[in-house]
Scaffold this active site. Structure first.
Site, PDB file in Angstrom:
ATOM      1  N   HIS A  32      -9.925 -22.629 -20.148  1.00 30.26           N
ATOM      2  CA  HIS A  32     -10.652 -23.855 -20.517  1.00 30.26           C
ATOM      3  C   HIS A  32     -11.376 -23.677 -21.851  1.00 30.26           C
ATOM      4  CE1 HIS A  32     -10.187 -26.637 -17.184  1.00 30.26           C
ATOM      5  NE2 HIS A  32     -10.500 -25.713 -16.289  1.00 30.26           N
TER       6      HIS A  32
ATOM      7  N   HIS B  84      -8.411 -18.614 -15.299  1.00 30.48           N
ATOM      8  CA  HIS B  84      -8.294 -20.078 -15.330  1.00 30.48           C
ATOM      9  C   HIS B  84      -9.447 -20.676 -16.153  1.00 30.48           C
ATOM     10  CE1 HIS B  84      -7.659 -24.110 -13.185  1.00 30.48           C
ATOM     11  NE2 HIS B  84      -8.821 -24.259 -13.795  1.00 30.48           N
ATOM     12  N   GLU B  85     -10.680 -20.198 -15.883  1.00 29.66           N
ATOM     13  CA  GLU B  85     -11.848 -20.735 -16.591  1.00 29.66           C
ATOM     14  C   GLU B  85     -11.851 -20.333 -18.062  1.00 29.66           C
ATOM     15  OE1 GLU B  85     -13.377 -22.995 -15.109  1.00 29.66           O
ATOM     16  OE2 GLU B  85     -12.628 -22.515 -13.114  1.00 29.66           O
TER      17      GLU B  85
ATOM     18  N   GLN C 162     -15.801 -28.907 -19.445  1.00 32.03           N
ATOM     19  CA  GLN C 162     -15.389 -29.887 -18.436  1.00 32.03           C
ATOM     20  C   GLN C 162     -16.458 -30.953 -18.185  1.00 32.03           C
ATOM     21  OE1 GLN C 162     -13.941 -26.588 -15.610  1.00 32.03           O
ATOM     22  NE2 GLN C 162     -12.674 -28.327 -15.040  1.00 32.03           N
TER      23      GLN C 162
ATOM     24  N   GLY D 168     -15.115 -23.184  -9.589  1.00 35.18           N
ATOM     25  CA  GLY D 168     -15.334 -22.720 -10.954  1.00 35.18           C
ATOM     26  C   GLY D 168     -15.424 -23.897 -11.893  1.00 35.18           C
TER      27      GLY D 168
ATOM     28  N   CYS E 273      -7.711 -27.763 -10.256  1.00 36.94           N
ATOM     29  CA  CYS E 273      -8.738 -27.843 -11.295  1.00 36.94           C
ATOM     30  C   CYS E 273      -9.472 -29.168 -11.154  1.00 36.94           C
ATOM     31  CB  CYS E 273      -8.076 -27.746 -12.670  1.00 36.94           C
ATOM     32  SG  CYS E 273      -9.223 -27.872 -14.045  1.00 36.94           S
ATOM     33  N   LEU E 274     -10.809 -29.136 -11.280  1.00 35.75           N
ATOM     34  CA  LEU E 274     -11.580 -30.378 -11.161  1.00 35.75           C
ATOM     35  C   LEU E 274     -11.222 -31.371 -12.266  1.00 35.75           C
ATOM     36  CD1 LEU E 274     -15.084 -28.936 -10.160  1.00 35.75           C
ATOM     37  CD2 LEU E 274     -13.387 -30.039  -8.681  1.00 35.75           C
TER      38      LEU E 274
HETATM   39 NI    NI Z   1     -10.103 -25.825 -14.244  1.00 33.54          NI
END
Ligand code: NI
Length: 177
Positions: A142, A138-139, A51, A46, A96-97
């Site tokens: 962000h 989660h997204e 990001q 995701g 998370c990236l």
């Molecule tokens: Ni994330």
């Protein structure tokens, strides 16, 4: 399509609240294509636009990524809105990236409604459950400038950021070598 650099903590851009887009036009589709390329390149499931440094309310996801058959199942969420979360919550180990190398458990509702525009700009409503529910929440965080580590204690959060800084520094050195 292009692979963009994924920002990591403590980059202040990640704390920005993302703005809605006016609709799904060529620019938004290009953004989603770049996001998906960047997400796949980084082995993620995701990614939110912020990001890659674009604070717009756009999310891409592929919950089948990394499965053995190699099939892709990309999903796109533009201007997503969550509602009607279940009372029942489940803990899930998240990563998370933007917080590479760190994983920890976060507890979230295990079922939630999501309204959004898809890749073609068509309005859609879905009920997210299980892994999909975890990932979309989660997204969505962000888009509000919230990271999964913000759900943890201050001590854990500090440790996570230190670990990420070290990891990113090492990654840069490895890339330069
Ligand atoms: Ni994330």
């Amino acid at each position: 399509m292009a692979v963009k650099e994924i920002l990591t903590v403590p980059n202040p851009i990640l704390k920005q609240v993302s703005k809605p887009v006016d609709g799904v036009d060529e620019d938004v589709r290009n953004l989603m294509d770049d996001m998906l390329d960047s997400m796949y390149a980084a082995d993620g499931i995701g990614l939110a636009a912020v990001q890659i440094g674009v604070p717009k309310r756009v999310i891409v996801m592929d919950l089948d990524w990394g499965k053995e058959d190699g099939k892709r199942n990309p999903r796109y969420f533009v201007n997503p809105v969550l509602s009607d979360p279940s009372e029942n919550t489940l803990p899930y180990e998240e990563g998370c990236l933007s917080v590479p190398s760190y994983f920890d458990e976060v507890e979230r509702p295990d079922r939630i409604q999501i309204d959004y525009l898809d890749y073609d700009g068509k309005p859609r409503t879905e009920i997210a459950e299980g892994m999909f529910a975890v990932c979309i929440q989660h997204e969505m965080d962000h888009l509000e400038g919230v990271l999964f580590i913000d759900h943890l204690s201050r001590l854990k959060r500090q440790r996570a950021v230190q670990k990420v800084k070290k990891f990113v520094k090492q990654r840069e050195q490895d890339d330069a070598a």
